[in-house]
Enzyme design. Structure first.
Site, PDB file in Angstrom:
ATOM      1  N   GLY A  10      76.034 -14.965  -9.312  1.00 54.49           N
ATOM      2  CA  GLY A  10      76.129 -14.168 -10.539  1.00 54.49           C
ATOM      3  C   GLY A  10      74.769 -13.910 -11.147  1.00 54.49           C
ATOM      4  O   GLY A  10      74.610 -13.879 -12.367  1.00 54.49           O
ATOM      5  N   GLY A  11      73.765 -13.734 -10.300  1.00 59.06           N
ATOM      6  CA  GLY A  11      72.398 -13.476 -10.777  1.00 59.06           C
ATOM      7  C   GLY A  11      72.195 -11.987 -11.036  1.00 59.06           C
ATOM      8  O   GLY A  11      73.081 -11.293 -11.550  1.00 59.06           O
ATOM      9  N   ILE A  13      71.791  -9.294  -9.011  1.00 60.65           N
ATOM     10  CA  ILE A  13      72.666  -8.330  -8.324  1.00 60.65           C
ATOM     11  C   ILE A  13      74.118  -8.580  -8.743  1.00 60.65           C
ATOM     12  O   ILE A  13      74.858  -7.636  -9.027  1.00 60.65           O
ATOM     13  CB  ILE A  13      72.521  -8.407  -6.783  1.00 60.65           C
ATOM     14  CG1 ILE A  13      71.074  -8.155  -6.364  1.00 60.65           C
ATOM     15  CG2 ILE A  13      73.443  -7.379  -6.103  1.00 60.65           C
ATOM     16  CD1 ILE A  13      70.802  -8.300  -4.879  1.00 60.65           C
ATOM     17  N   ARG A  84      63.276 -12.833  -3.081  1.00 50.98           N
ATOM     18  CA  ARG A  84      61.850 -12.965  -2.716  1.00 50.98           C
ATOM     19  C   ARG A  84      60.945 -13.034  -3.931  1.00 50.98           C
ATOM     20  O   ARG A  84      61.298 -12.572  -5.009  1.00 50.98           O
ATOM     21  CB  ARG A  84      61.419 -11.719  -1.917  1.00 50.98           C
ATOM     22  CG  ARG A  84      61.868 -11.760  -0.495  1.00 50.98           C
ATOM     23  CD  ARG A  84      61.149 -10.714   0.310  1.00 50.98           C
ATOM     24  NE  ARG A  84      61.655  -9.365   0.112  1.00 50.98           N
ATOM     25  CZ  ARG A  84      61.040  -8.278   0.564  1.00 50.98           C
ATOM     26  NH1 ARG A  84      59.890  -8.374   1.209  1.00 50.98           N
ATOM     27  NH2 ARG A  84      61.561  -7.086   0.367  1.00 50.98           N
ATOM     28  N   ARG A  90      61.342 -11.339   3.845  1.00 56.34           N
ATOM     29  CA  ARG A  90      62.747 -11.735   3.734  1.00 56.34           C
ATOM     30  C   ARG A  90      63.004 -12.971   4.602  1.00 56.34           C
ATOM     31  O   ARG A  90      63.786 -13.847   4.255  1.00 56.34           O
ATOM     32  CB  ARG A  90      63.662 -10.582   4.173  1.00 56.34           C
ATOM     33  CG  ARG A  90      63.600  -9.381   3.226  1.00 56.34           C
ATOM     34  CD  ARG A  90      64.586  -8.293   3.640  1.00 56.34           C
ATOM     35  NE  ARG A  90      64.527  -7.140   2.753  1.00 56.34           N
ATOM     36  CZ  ARG A  90      63.751  -6.089   2.944  1.00 56.34           C
ATOM     37  NH1 ARG A  90      62.941  -6.021   3.986  1.00 56.34           N
ATOM     38  NH2 ARG A  90      63.765  -5.077   2.090  1.00 56.34           N
ATOM     39  N   ARG A 153      67.619   4.624  -0.287  1.00 56.06           N
ATOM     40  CA  ARG A 153      66.168   4.712  -0.563  1.00 56.06           C
ATOM     41  C   ARG A 153      65.544   5.890   0.175  1.00 56.06           C
ATOM     42  O   ARG A 153      64.740   6.635  -0.384  1.00 56.06           O
ATOM     43  CB  ARG A 153      65.504   3.391  -0.138  1.00 56.06           C
ATOM     44  CG  ARG A 153      65.855   2.261  -1.098  1.00 56.06           C
ATOM     45  CD  ARG A 153      65.428   0.911  -0.595  1.00 56.06           C
ATOM     46  NE  ARG A 153      65.454  -0.066  -1.683  1.00 56.06           N
ATOM     47  CZ  ARG A 153      65.425  -1.380  -1.512  1.00 56.06           C
ATOM     48  NH1 ARG A 153      65.365  -1.889  -0.291  1.00 56.06           N
ATOM     49  NH2 ARG A 153      65.433  -2.195  -2.553  1.00 56.06           N
ATOM     50  N   HIS A 177      67.337  -4.941   8.444  1.00 59.01           N
ATOM     51  CA  HIS A 177      66.886  -4.740   7.058  1.00 59.01           C
ATOM     52  C   HIS A 177      65.480  -5.334   6.930  1.00 59.01           C
ATOM     53  O   HIS A 177      65.271  -6.358   6.301  1.00 59.01           O
ATOM     54  CB  HIS A 177      67.864  -5.441   6.117  1.00 59.01           C
ATOM     55  CG  HIS A 177      67.645  -5.152   4.672  1.00 59.01           C
ATOM     56  ND1 HIS A 177      67.453  -3.880   4.180  1.00 59.01           N
ATOM     57  CD2 HIS A 177      67.586  -5.976   3.593  1.00 59.01           C
ATOM     58  CE1 HIS A 177      67.294  -3.948   2.867  1.00 59.01           C
ATOM     59  NE2 HIS A 177      67.359  -5.205   2.491  1.00 59.01           N
TER      60      HIS A 177
HETATM   61  N1  APR Z   1      76.862 -20.763  -4.553  1.00 59.40           N
HETATM   62  C1  APR Z   1      76.990 -19.781  -5.480  1.00 59.40           C
HETATM   63  N2  APR Z   1      75.938 -19.198  -6.080  1.00 59.40           N
HETATM   64  C2  APR Z   1      74.718 -19.647  -5.765  1.00 59.40           C
HETATM   65  C3  APR Z   1      74.508 -20.660  -4.804  1.00 59.40           C
HETATM   66  C4  APR Z   1      75.649 -21.229  -4.182  1.00 59.40           C
HETATM   67  N3  APR Z   1      75.549 -22.190  -3.294  1.00 59.40           N
HETATM   68  N4  APR Z   1      73.176 -20.864  -4.707  1.00 59.40           N
HETATM   69  C5  APR Z   1      72.579 -20.011  -5.548  1.00 59.40           C
HETATM   70  N5  APR Z   1      73.502 -19.269  -6.190  1.00 59.40           N
HETATM   71  C6  APR Z   1      73.308 -18.255  -7.230  1.00 59.40           C
HETATM   72  C7  APR Z   1      72.145 -18.546  -8.184  1.00 59.40           C
HETATM   73  O1  APR Z   1      72.496 -19.551  -9.137  1.00 59.40           O
HETATM   74  C8  APR Z   1      71.913 -17.186  -8.801  1.00 59.40           C
HETATM   75  O2  APR Z   1      72.690 -16.979  -9.965  1.00 59.40           O
HETATM   76  O3  APR Z   1      72.939 -17.011  -6.641  1.00 59.40           O
HETATM   77  C9  APR Z   1      72.384 -16.208  -7.699  1.00 59.40           C
HETATM   78  C10 APR Z   1      71.252 -15.373  -7.137  1.00 59.40           C
HETATM   79  O4  APR Z   1      70.799 -14.542  -8.147  1.00 59.40           O
HETATM   80  P1  APR Z   1      69.257 -14.115  -8.299  1.00 59.40           P
HETATM   81  O5  APR Z   1      68.396 -15.323  -8.142  1.00 59.40           O
HETATM   82  O6  APR Z   1      69.139 -13.311  -9.546  1.00 59.40           O
HETATM   83  O7  APR Z   1      69.019 -13.204  -7.002  1.00 59.40           O
HETATM   84  P2  APR Z   1      69.445 -11.663  -6.791  1.00 59.40           P
HETATM   85  O8  APR Z   1      68.343 -10.780  -7.220  1.00 59.40           O
HETATM   86  O9  APR Z   1      70.808 -11.434  -7.315  1.00 59.40           O
HETATM   87  O10 APR Z   1      69.456 -11.614  -5.182  1.00 59.40           O
HETATM   88  C11 APR Z   1      70.394 -12.367  -4.442  1.00 59.40           C
HETATM   89  O11 APR Z   1      70.373 -10.879  -2.554  1.00 59.40           O
HETATM   90  O12 APR Z   1      69.055  -9.021  -2.038  1.00 59.40           O
HETATM   91  C12 APR Z   1      69.251 -10.403  -1.841  1.00 59.40           C
HETATM   92  O13 APR Z   1      67.024 -11.214  -1.415  1.00 59.40           O
HETATM   93  C13 APR Z   1      68.090 -11.216  -2.344  1.00 59.40           C
HETATM   94  O14 APR Z   1      68.768 -13.243  -1.251  1.00 59.40           O
HETATM   95  C14 APR Z   1      68.726 -12.570  -2.504  1.00 59.40           C
HETATM   96  C15 APR Z   1      70.152 -12.228  -2.958  1.00 59.40           C
END
Ligand code: APR
Length: 310
Positions: A10-11, A13, A84, A90, A153, A177
């Site tokens: 829930g980050g 993306i 990243r 990646r 893109r 990718h």
């Molecule tokens: N289970 C559930 N969620 C998790 C886990 C897990 N085991 N480990 C990490 N997370 C959650 C994190 O807590 C965070 O909220 O995944 C989320 C990732 O969010 P961001 O750090 O904001 O990353 P984001 O920009 O969303 O990208 C996510 O997609 O495009 C790819 O390279 C990017 O690998 C990355 C992924």
């Protein structure tokens, strides 16, 4: 009954996925994140519920850290993992994100074994392969979101360069990718006019390079973290094609079993997505130079996939 969409992660993306899925009324939405982050995820879910009166959608949006709550989801979109930082490739994310995907695969396999699964976590081609191997789900049920974004893109950069409507730009990007993905200028058109007839070779070379480096261009600007709006939209169009049986033909990372000479690897290829999930992979007759470029990207994907040891 409404469809159910589980967003694992829930980050950046994940939160955009939730907003788009709600606005498009694709169904009820459950955001799953780790215990340490679940309150933030609950806050986002509540914020989106409070956006509904103006957003004009009906959807139940909630957050959890318990896989039980994703039970019977129709669609699972996985963004769990680290993004990243500037200077990283990646592939640098492989070890840390493989551990996360291993947990996620176990949870999804137990609670949502029928879901159509879209993997977004990087390094994408290896993570979707790992998820497929670890769940044992059929190949029709597991796709990676990469080609849809890479093609978006490619189309966006062409529209920006030529000053034309992006809606009129049609084309595709094949392969992994990463920086050796394969945009196909020969098969790209602008309102039916071949790109090769309205852009110079220098322009096309520049557009190909920018597309290949598009993710990195954004990581450099952010310093920390990677793109989130366009990846979210790209995964949503794939989910929508499945949920509404739209039969869209979208480039996605699919298991090839002989297509394009690839056996047992997930590679970006044109996919027909409908109610049965991945319904067909289209094979394009490639020119010699395109075949050589595809070979190169396949070799890179193979190397990263081998590192998963799965
Ligand atoms: N289970 C559930 N969620 C998790 C886990 C897990 N085991 N480990 C990490 N997370 C959650 C994190 O807590 C965070 O909220 O995944 C989320 C990732 O969010 P961001 O750090 O904001 O990353 P984001 O920009 O969303 O990208 C996510 O997609 O495009 C790819 O390279 C990017 O690998 C990355 C992924």
């Amino acid at each position: 009954m409404r469809k159910k969409i589980a967003l694992v992660g829930g980050g950046q993306i994940g939160q955009n996925l939730a907003m788009l899925a709600a606005q498009k009324e694709l169904g009820d939405i459950v955001i799953l994140d780790v215990e340490a982050y679940v309150n933030a995820a609950k806050g986002k879910a509540l914020d989106l519920m409070e956006m509904a009166p103006h957003g004009n959608y009906d959807a139940n949006i909630s957050a959890t850290s318990d896989y039980k709550d994703i039970a019977e989801a129709d669609v699972v979109i996985v963004t769990a993992g680290k993004p990243r930082e500037a200077g990283m490739t990646r592939e640098d994310l492989l070890a840390v994100n493989l551990k996360i995907i291993t947990d996620v695969a176990a949870g999804v396999k137990q609670y949502a074994p029928k879901a159509f699964c879209i993997i977004v976590t990087n390094p994408l081609d290896a993570m979707v392969y790992a998820f497929y191997k670890l769940t044992g789900f059929p190949k029709s049920q597991v796709l990676g979101m990469a080609g849809t974004l890479d093609t978006a893109r490619w189309r966006a950069f062409i529209a920006m360069e030529l000053g034309v409507s992006v809606g009129d730009v049609a084309g595709t990007v094949l392969g992994g990718h990463g920086p050796d993905m394969v945009p196909l200028p020969r098969l790209t058109t602008v309102g039916g006019v071949p790109l090769t007839e309205i852009a110079t070779k220098e322009q096309i070379d520049k557009l190909v390079l920018r597309t290949r480096e598009a993710g990195t261009e954004i990581v450099k600007l952010f310093g920390k973290g990677s793109a989130f709006f366009s990846p979210a939209w790209s995964a949503i169009v794939m989910a929508e094609s499945y949920l509404k049986d739209k039969h869209r033909v979208l480039p996605a990372c699919a298991l090839c079993e002989g297509e394009y000479g690839v056996k047992g690897l997930f590679i970006g290829v044109p996919c027909l997505i409908g109610a049965k999930g991945l319904e067909k992979i289209y094979e394009i007759k490639l020119a010699e130079d395109e075949k050589a470029q595809l070979e190169k990207t396949i070799t890179s994907v193979k190397k990263t996939v081998e590192e998963t040891k799965l």
